[in-house]
Design a protein around this motif. Structure first.
Motif, PDB file in Angstrom:
ATOM      1  N   PRO A 123      12.604  15.029  -0.575  1.00 11.56           N
ATOM      2  CA  PRO A 123      13.899  15.579  -0.989  1.00 11.56           C
ATOM      3  C   PRO A 123      14.881  14.488  -1.408  1.00 11.56           C
ATOM      4  N   ASP A 124      14.454  13.252  -1.366  1.00  9.62           N
ATOM      5  CA  ASP A 124      15.193  12.003  -1.517  1.00  9.62           C
ATOM      6  C   ASP A 124      15.690  11.556  -0.143  1.00  9.62           C
ATOM      7  N   CYS A 125      16.102  10.291  -0.101  1.00  6.79           N
ATOM      8  CA  CYS A 125      16.348   9.649   1.196  1.00  6.79           C
ATOM      9  C   CYS A 125      17.565  10.211   1.921  1.00  6.79           C
ATOM     10  N   LEU A 126      17.515  10.087   3.212  1.00  6.54           N
ATOM     11  CA  LEU A 126      18.711  10.276   4.020  1.00  6.54           C
ATOM     12  C   LEU A 126      19.662   9.108   3.751  1.00  6.54           C
ATOM     13  N   VAL A 127      20.918   9.415   3.504  1.00  8.30           N
ATOM     14  CA  VAL A 127      21.973   8.392   3.550  1.00  8.30           C
ATOM     15  C   VAL A 127      22.978   8.904   4.567  1.00  8.30           C
ATOM     16  N   MET A 149       5.856  13.844  -3.681  1.00  7.28           N
ATOM     17  CA  MET A 149       6.567  14.077  -4.935  1.00  7.28           C
ATOM     18  C   MET A 149       8.055  14.223  -4.684  1.00  7.28           C
ATOM     19  N   ARG A 150       8.862  13.436  -5.406  1.00  5.86           N
ATOM     20  CA  ARG A 150      10.315  13.671  -5.417  1.00  5.86           C
ATOM     21  C   ARG A 150      10.549  14.982  -6.128  1.00  5.86           C
ATOM     22  N   VAL A 151      11.246  15.873  -5.451  1.00  8.54           N
ATOM     23  CA  VAL A 151      11.462  17.200  -6.014  1.00  8.54           C
ATOM     24  C   VAL A 151      12.898  17.378  -6.487  1.00  8.54           C
ATOM     25  N   SER A 152      13.676  16.300  -6.493  1.00  5.80           N
ATOM     26  CA  SER A 152      15.114  16.432  -6.747  1.00  5.80           C
ATOM     27  C   SER A 152      15.644  15.282  -7.586  1.00  5.80           C
ATOM     28  N   PRO A 153      16.857  15.498  -8.174  1.00  2.37           N
ATOM     29  CA  PRO A 153      17.578  14.351  -8.717  1.00  2.37           C
ATOM     30  C   PRO A 153      18.039  13.459  -7.565  1.00  2.37           C
ATOM     31  N   ASP A 154      18.622  12.324  -7.906  1.00  2.49           N
ATOM     32  CA  ASP A 154      19.001  11.360  -6.873  1.00  2.49           C
ATOM     33  C   ASP A 154      20.151  11.866  -6.006  1.00  2.49           C
ATOM     34  N   ILE A 155      20.066  11.480  -4.756  1.00  2.31           N
ATOM     35  CA  ILE A 155      21.176  11.630  -3.837  1.00  2.31           C
ATOM     36  C   ILE A 155      22.240  10.583  -4.207  1.00  2.31           C
ATOM     37  N   ALA A 156      23.465  10.796  -3.772  1.00  2.00           N
ATOM     38  CA  ALA A 156      24.530   9.821  -4.013  1.00  2.00           C
ATOM     39  C   ALA A 156      25.562   9.987  -2.911  1.00  2.00           C
ATOM     40  N   PRO A 157      26.409   8.998  -2.701  1.00  2.00           N
ATOM     41  CA  PRO A 157      27.510   9.212  -1.752  1.00  2.00           C
ATOM     42  C   PRO A 157      28.389  10.396  -2.170  1.00  2.00           C
ATOM     43  N   ALA A 158      28.445  10.692  -3.485  1.00  2.00           N
ATOM     44  CA  ALA A 158      29.279  11.802  -3.956  1.00  2.00           C
ATOM     45  C   ALA A 158      28.525  13.119  -3.870  1.00  2.00           C
ATOM     46  N   TYR A 159      29.252  14.194  -3.536  1.00  2.00           N
ATOM     47  CA  TYR A 159      28.616  15.505  -3.421  1.00  2.00           C
ATOM     48  C   TYR A 159      28.294  16.071  -4.801  1.00  2.00           C
ATOM     49  N   MET A 160      29.262  16.021  -5.726  1.00  2.00           N
ATOM     50  CA  MET A 160      29.038  16.526  -7.084  1.00  2.00           C
ATOM     51  C   MET A 160      28.804  15.353  -8.034  1.00  2.00           C
ATOM     52  N   PRO A 161      27.941  15.540  -9.041  1.00  2.00           N
ATOM     53  CA  PRO A 161      27.755  14.465 -10.031  1.00  2.00           C
ATOM     54  C   PRO A 161      29.028  14.289 -10.854  1.00  2.00           C
ATOM     55  N   LEU A 167       3.748   7.987  -4.287  1.00  2.00           N
ATOM     56  CA  LEU A 167       4.898   8.885  -4.403  1.00  2.00           C
ATOM     57  C   LEU A 167       5.327   8.955  -5.863  1.00  2.00           C
ATOM     58  N   GLY A 168       5.307  10.147  -6.446  1.00  2.00           N
ATOM     59  CA  GLY A 168       5.771  10.332  -7.813  1.00  2.00           C
ATOM     60  C   GLY A 168       7.263  10.587  -7.834  1.00  2.00           C
ATOM     61  N   CYS A 169       7.940  10.074  -8.879  1.00  2.00           N
ATOM     62  CA  CYS A 169       9.395  10.272  -9.014  1.00  2.00           C
ATOM     63  C   CYS A 169       9.706  10.349 -10.504  1.00  2.00           C
ATOM     64  N   GLY A 170      10.716  11.133 -10.865  1.00  2.00           N
ATOM     65  CA  GLY A 170      10.948  11.360 -12.291  1.00  2.00           C
ATOM     66  C   GLY A 170       9.677  11.916 -12.907  1.00  2.00           C
ATOM     67  N   ALA A 171       8.958  12.692 -12.124  1.00  2.00           N
ATOM     68  CA  ALA A 171       7.577  13.048 -12.473  1.00  2.00           C
ATOM     69  C   ALA A 171       7.471  14.512 -12.884  1.00  2.00           C
ATOM     70  N   PRO A 172       6.756  14.781 -13.995  1.00  2.00           N
ATOM     71  CA  PRO A 172       6.437  16.157 -14.341  1.00  2.00           C
ATOM     72  C   PRO A 172       5.796  16.810 -13.127  1.00  2.00           C
ATOM     73  N   ASP A 210       0.813  -1.220   0.000  1.00  2.00           N
ATOM     74  CA  ASP A 210       0.000   0.000   0.000  1.00  2.00           C
ATOM     75  C   ASP A 210       0.845   1.267   0.000  1.00  2.00           C
ATOM     76  N   PHE A 211       2.083   1.138  -0.475  1.00  2.00           N
ATOM     77  CA  PHE A 211       2.929   2.314  -0.708  1.00  2.00           C
ATOM     78  C   PHE A 211       3.591   2.104  -2.063  1.00  2.00           C
ATOM     79  N   HIS A 212       3.437   3.077  -2.952  1.00  2.00           N
ATOM     80  CA  HIS A 212       3.958   2.942  -4.317  1.00  2.00           C
ATOM     81  C   HIS A 212       4.839   4.120  -4.676  1.00  2.00           C
ATOM     82  N   LYS A 213       6.096   3.824  -5.026  1.00  2.00           N
ATOM     83  CA  LYS A 213       6.966   4.830  -5.640  1.00  2.00           C
ATOM     84  C   LYS A 213       6.901   4.582  -7.137  1.00  2.00           C
ATOM     85  N   ILE A 214       6.199   5.453  -7.857  1.00  2.00           N
ATOM     86  CA  ILE A 214       6.111   5.300  -9.313  1.00  2.00           C
ATOM     87  C   ILE A 214       7.133   6.231  -9.936  1.00  2.00           C
TER      88      ILE A 214
END
Ligand code: 9PG
Length: 444
Positions: A386-390, A342-354, A326-331, A282-286
């Motif tokens: 804002p995407d998950c806490l890591v 709604m995900r409002v951001s690109p993905d988090i990563a261990p790296a600070y800069m892409p 939960l919408g993601c990659g979503a207009p 009953d929780f969907h990340k689309i």
């Protein structure tokens, strides 16, 4: 592009705010003279930018929404689609001497706002009006989640999820959300990957451990390698030359778009979600749902944004009214009123800069910029994710990311292998998942 207005500005103090098309698209405010973020290559543009071509590098472009703060004490201009859930025109801003010259590809409104709070304050008041116009109720509070993605990525196994289930008793986690990797192919959602012996059994164990069950899907993507693509070529959105519309490239394959206006494709997709409902999910990340709004030839002759909104309604109908969506990659604007969060951001990563400087790709810098810029949406259109806490030790500048999640996190999620957390990581995870989330991040 048609001319909209010319606004006198003080170029040394003015700000131009761009709203990006979907969750991962760069969305931030710029000082005149600063070049806006643009996609690193054309295949990235397919997902992150709506328009089929981009303006000159020094022209700012919002998709459906820009803001100009003239910086001279005069009112802030919110220039937006006249009907934000139905059409998303490109809105361009060129700085010419001491003027912001605005043009748009469709009908827009130019709203001047002399209230407090600069760009975000004006956006909050605009969003209040949009929400009121649509009769939106306050979003329901989000559950807290644990998500498998940012530790295991596509290599996740059934035992990884079980191992984490055994370690979460001391954490306030409501939903265990299995991300990408449980399925054999993109589009073949009910066929398990070889690393998952018993997907419904796993969701039953999640529920037996007193958690809600959550799952990731990319409902409108069809991978070139999938059985759906091979068995039902008639279910793909097509170009006018008959070739399938590209929804991008990921997982080492070309991606196509499911035509949810085709009755059989719609029935297939609804069946997938009804099965998940039977499994107790009953929780969907689309995810990657921008694919449902791409231009192309569909079975029914509807415009892409109408097709997208009807497809989200179809999913809502199949998952049930109480499921959390939960919408993601979503207009962003076309999803108003259809998702809980709604995900409002690109993905988090261990790296600070892409890695390649394209901030629509994983990295904390892009995620932080978007989370701040879209703060006004929270509490008005939905709950902001804002995407998950890591919080594990190998996350660069982890204190900064945790501070961002604490300030701008509506939906609170943890996405570490819990056995990877040191004392700081565990304590921070517990604290951020327990915090009271404010109704708004930006007051109007
Ligand atoms: C699963 C992931 C996670 C993550 C989502 C999404 O190629 N790309 O541009 C690209 C962008 C984002 C992305 C994957 C690929 O991540 O945001 O949380 O669910 O999918 O695959």
């Amino acid at each position: 592009m048609r001319p909209v207005t010319e606004i006198p500005i003080d170029p040394s103090r003015a700000l131009v705010h761009e709203q990006g098309w979907q969750s991962w698209s760069p969305s931030t405010s710029y000082s005149p003279g600063t070049l806006p973020y643009r996609p690193a290559n054309d295949i990235r543009r397919i997902g992150a930018w709506r328009a089929e071509s981009l303006p000159a590098p020094d022209v700012y472009r919002g998709e459906g929404l820009v803001v100009v703060d003239p910086g001279d004490g005069g009112p802030v201009h919110v220039i937006a689609s006249a009907d934000p859930t139905a059409s998303v025109p490109a809105i361009d801003v060129s700085i010419v001497d001491s003027r912001a010259v605005v043009s748009a590809s469709g009908e827009v409104t130019d709203r001047t706002d002399a209230g407090p709070g600069g760009v975000q304050g004006a956006l909050a008041r605009w969003a209040d009006d949009v929400a009121a116009g649509l009769g939106l109720a306050a979003p329901r509070p989000a559950p807290t989640i644990w998500c498998s993605w940012y530790q295991y990525f596509t290599k996740v196994t059934e035992s990884n999820v079980d191992d984490n289930l055994a370690l979460m008793d001391s954490l306030p986690i409501d939903v265990v959300q299995v991300d990408d990797g449980y399925q054999v192919e993109i589009g073949d959602w009910l066929v398990p990957s070889p690393d998952f012996a018993d997907v419904p059994g796993l969701f039953a164990r999640i529920r037996d451990s007193d958690h809600r069950a959550g799952i990731w899907t990319a409902p409108f993507l069809v991978g070139a390698r999938s059985a759906v693509a091979a068995d039902h070529p008639e279910w793909l959105v097509r170009n006018y030359d008959g070739s399938p519309v590209s929804a991008g490239h990921n997982w080492n394959q070309d991606l196509y778009t499911l035509d949810t206006t085709h009755p059989d494709a719609a029935e297939y997709l609804a069946g997938v979600y009804r099965t998940f409902r039977d499994w107790g999910i009953d929780f969907h990340k689309i995810d990657f749902v921008y694919a449902g709004a791409l231009f192309g030839r569909r079975y029914a002759e509807v415009d892409p944004i109408t097709a997208y909104r009807e497809a989200l309604a179809l999913i809502r109908d199949a998952i049930g009214p109480d499921a959390y969506l939960l919408g993601c990659g979503a207009p962003q604007l076309p999803s108003i009123g259809l998702v809980d969060a709604m995900r409002v951001s690109p993905d988090i990563a261990p790296a600070y800069m892409p890695a390649d400087g394209d901030i629509s790709m994983p990295g904390q810098w892009g995620a932080t910029l978007n989370g701040i810029s879209r703060a006004f949406q929270h509490g008005r259109f939905w709950i902001n994710d804002p995407d998950c806490l890591v919080a594990r030790p190998d996350v660069e500048r982890r204190e900064h990311w945790a501070a961002h999640v604490s300030q701008f996190g509506g939906l609170r999620g943890s996405s570490d292998g819990l056995d990877q957390l040191d004392e700081w990581g565990l304590e921070t995870t517990r604290r951020l998942l327990s915090e009271q989330v404010p109704r708004y991040f930006v007051e109007s």
